[in-house]
Design a protein around this motif. Structure first.
Motif, PDB file in Angstrom:
ATOM      1  N   LYS A  54       0.942  -1.203  -0.024  1.00  0.00           N
ATOM      2  CA  LYS A  54       0.234  -0.091   0.246  1.00  0.00           C
ATOM      3  C   LYS A  54       0.769   1.276  -0.130  1.00  0.00           C
ATOM      4  O   LYS A  54       1.724   1.279   0.640  1.00  0.00           O
ATOM      5  CB  LYS A  54      -0.692  -0.134   1.213  1.00  0.00           C
ATOM      6  CG  LYS A  54      -1.883  -1.373   1.364  1.00  0.00           C
ATOM      7  CD  LYS A  54      -2.743  -1.124   2.553  1.00  0.00           C
ATOM      8  CE  LYS A  54      -3.509  -2.364   2.515  1.00  0.00           C
ATOM      9  NZ  LYS A  54      -4.513  -2.274   3.857  1.00  0.00           N
ATOM     10  N   PRO A  55       0.459   2.409  -0.805  1.00  0.00           N
ATOM     11  CA  PRO A  55       1.358   3.589  -0.666  1.00  0.00           C
ATOM     12  C   PRO A  55       1.231   4.270   0.708  1.00  0.00           C
ATOM     13  O   PRO A  55       0.154   4.189   1.220  1.00  0.00           O
ATOM     14  CB  PRO A  55       0.587   4.318  -1.915  1.00  0.00           C
ATOM     15  CG  PRO A  55      -0.717   3.798  -1.867  1.00  0.00           C
ATOM     16  CD  PRO A  55      -0.759   2.402  -1.490  1.00  0.00           C
ATOM     17  N   LYS A  56       2.537   4.558   0.949  1.00  0.00           N
ATOM     18  CA  LYS A  56       2.543   5.093   2.649  1.00  0.00           C
ATOM     19  C   LYS A  56       1.939   6.575   2.353  1.00  0.00           C
ATOM     20  O   LYS A  56       2.250   7.582   1.440  1.00  0.00           O
ATOM     21  CB  LYS A  56       4.043   5.349   2.794  1.00  0.00           C
ATOM     22  CG  LYS A  56       4.442   3.806   2.989  1.00  0.00           C
ATOM     23  CD  LYS A  56       6.138   3.778   3.662  1.00  0.00           C
ATOM     24  CE  LYS A  56       6.530   2.690   4.016  1.00  0.00           C
ATOM     25  NZ  LYS A  56       7.806   2.585   4.330  1.00  0.00           N
ATOM     26  N   LYS A  57       1.026   6.898   3.346  1.00  0.00           N
ATOM     27  CA  LYS A  57       0.413   8.410   3.397  1.00  0.00           C
ATOM     28  C   LYS A  57       1.669   9.054   4.089  1.00  0.00           C
ATOM     29  O   LYS A  57       2.119   8.662   5.217  1.00  0.00           O
ATOM     30  CB  LYS A  57      -0.741   8.289   4.253  1.00  0.00           C
ATOM     31  CG  LYS A  57      -1.947   7.676   3.426  1.00  0.00           C
ATOM     32  CD  LYS A  57      -3.280   7.663   4.186  1.00  0.00           C
ATOM     33  CE  LYS A  57      -4.116   7.004   3.476  1.00  0.00           C
ATOM     34  NZ  LYS A  57      -5.434   7.108   4.504  1.00  0.00           N
ATOM     35  N   GLU A  58       1.757  10.391   3.484  1.00  0.00           N
ATOM     36  CA  GLU A  58       2.567  11.243   4.020  1.00  0.00           C
ATOM     37  C   GLU A  58       2.062  12.163   4.968  1.00  0.00           C
ATOM     38  O   GLU A  58       1.084  13.004   4.421  1.00  0.00           O
ATOM     39  CB  GLU A  58       3.602  11.793   3.162  1.00  0.00           C
ATOM     40  CG  GLU A  58       4.421  11.131   2.262  1.00  0.00           C
ATOM     41  CD  GLU A  58       5.488  11.565   1.042  1.00  0.00           C
ATOM     42  OE1 GLU A  58       5.394  12.989   1.170  1.00  0.00           O
ATOM     43  OE2 GLU A  58       5.601  10.988   0.235  1.00  0.00           O
ATOM     44  N   ASN A  59       2.129  12.153   6.322  1.00  0.00           N
ATOM     45  CA  ASN A  59       1.552  13.254   7.020  1.00  0.00           C
ATOM     46  C   ASN A  59       2.439  14.578   7.516  1.00  0.00           C
ATOM     47  O   ASN A  59       2.828  14.411   8.490  1.00  0.00           O
ATOM     48  CB  ASN A  59       1.143  12.634   8.323  1.00  0.00           C
ATOM     49  CG  ASN A  59       0.069  11.316   8.296  1.00  0.00           C
ATOM     50  OD1 ASN A  59      -0.847  11.595   7.242  1.00  0.00           O
ATOM     51  ND2 ASN A  59       0.124  10.433   8.760  1.00  0.00           N
ATOM     52  N   LYS A  60       2.736  15.009   6.474  1.00  0.00           N
ATOM     53  CA  LYS A  60       3.670  16.305   6.741  1.00  0.00           C
ATOM     54  C   LYS A  60       2.648  17.271   7.292  1.00  0.00           C
ATOM     55  O   LYS A  60       1.474  17.551   6.698  1.00  0.00           O
ATOM     56  CB  LYS A  60       4.125  16.719   5.534  1.00  0.00           C
ATOM     57  CG  LYS A  60       5.169  15.811   4.983  1.00  0.00           C
ATOM     58  CD  LYS A  60       5.769  16.414   3.496  1.00  0.00           C
ATOM     59  CE  LYS A  60       6.857  15.375   3.123  1.00  0.00           C
ATOM     60  NZ  LYS A  60       7.371  15.719   1.816  1.00  0.00           N
TER      61      LYS A  60
END
Length: 73
Positions: A54-60
């Motif tokens: 699964k594509p990693k969600k970036e929580n910037k």
């Protein structure tokens, strides 16, 4: 070329039941071996498909602007 005694002996050996039995056994054995070899090459059990990562969600965190600071105060 070949004497009559040798011809008769050869015919007796070839027509003996032991030689015929061993020949039939070898034919059956080789047919079984080739059948199993052919069967094992054609039947393939599919492996379980690997799940796609699964594509990693970036929580910037969003950069705070100067206006946001003024509203909080």
């Amino acid at each position: 070329m070949i004497s009559n005694e040798l011809k008769s002996l050869l015919i007796q050996v070839i027509t003996s039941w032991q030689v015929i039995a061993v020949s039939v056994a070898l034919v059956l054995y080789f047919s079984l071996v080739f059948y199993v070899a052919r069967f094992s090459n054609t039947v393939k059990i599919p492996a379980m498909p690997k799940p796609k990562p699964k594509p990693k969600k970036e929580n910037k965190p969003e950069p705070k602007s100067a206006e946001d600071d003024e509203e909080v105060e």
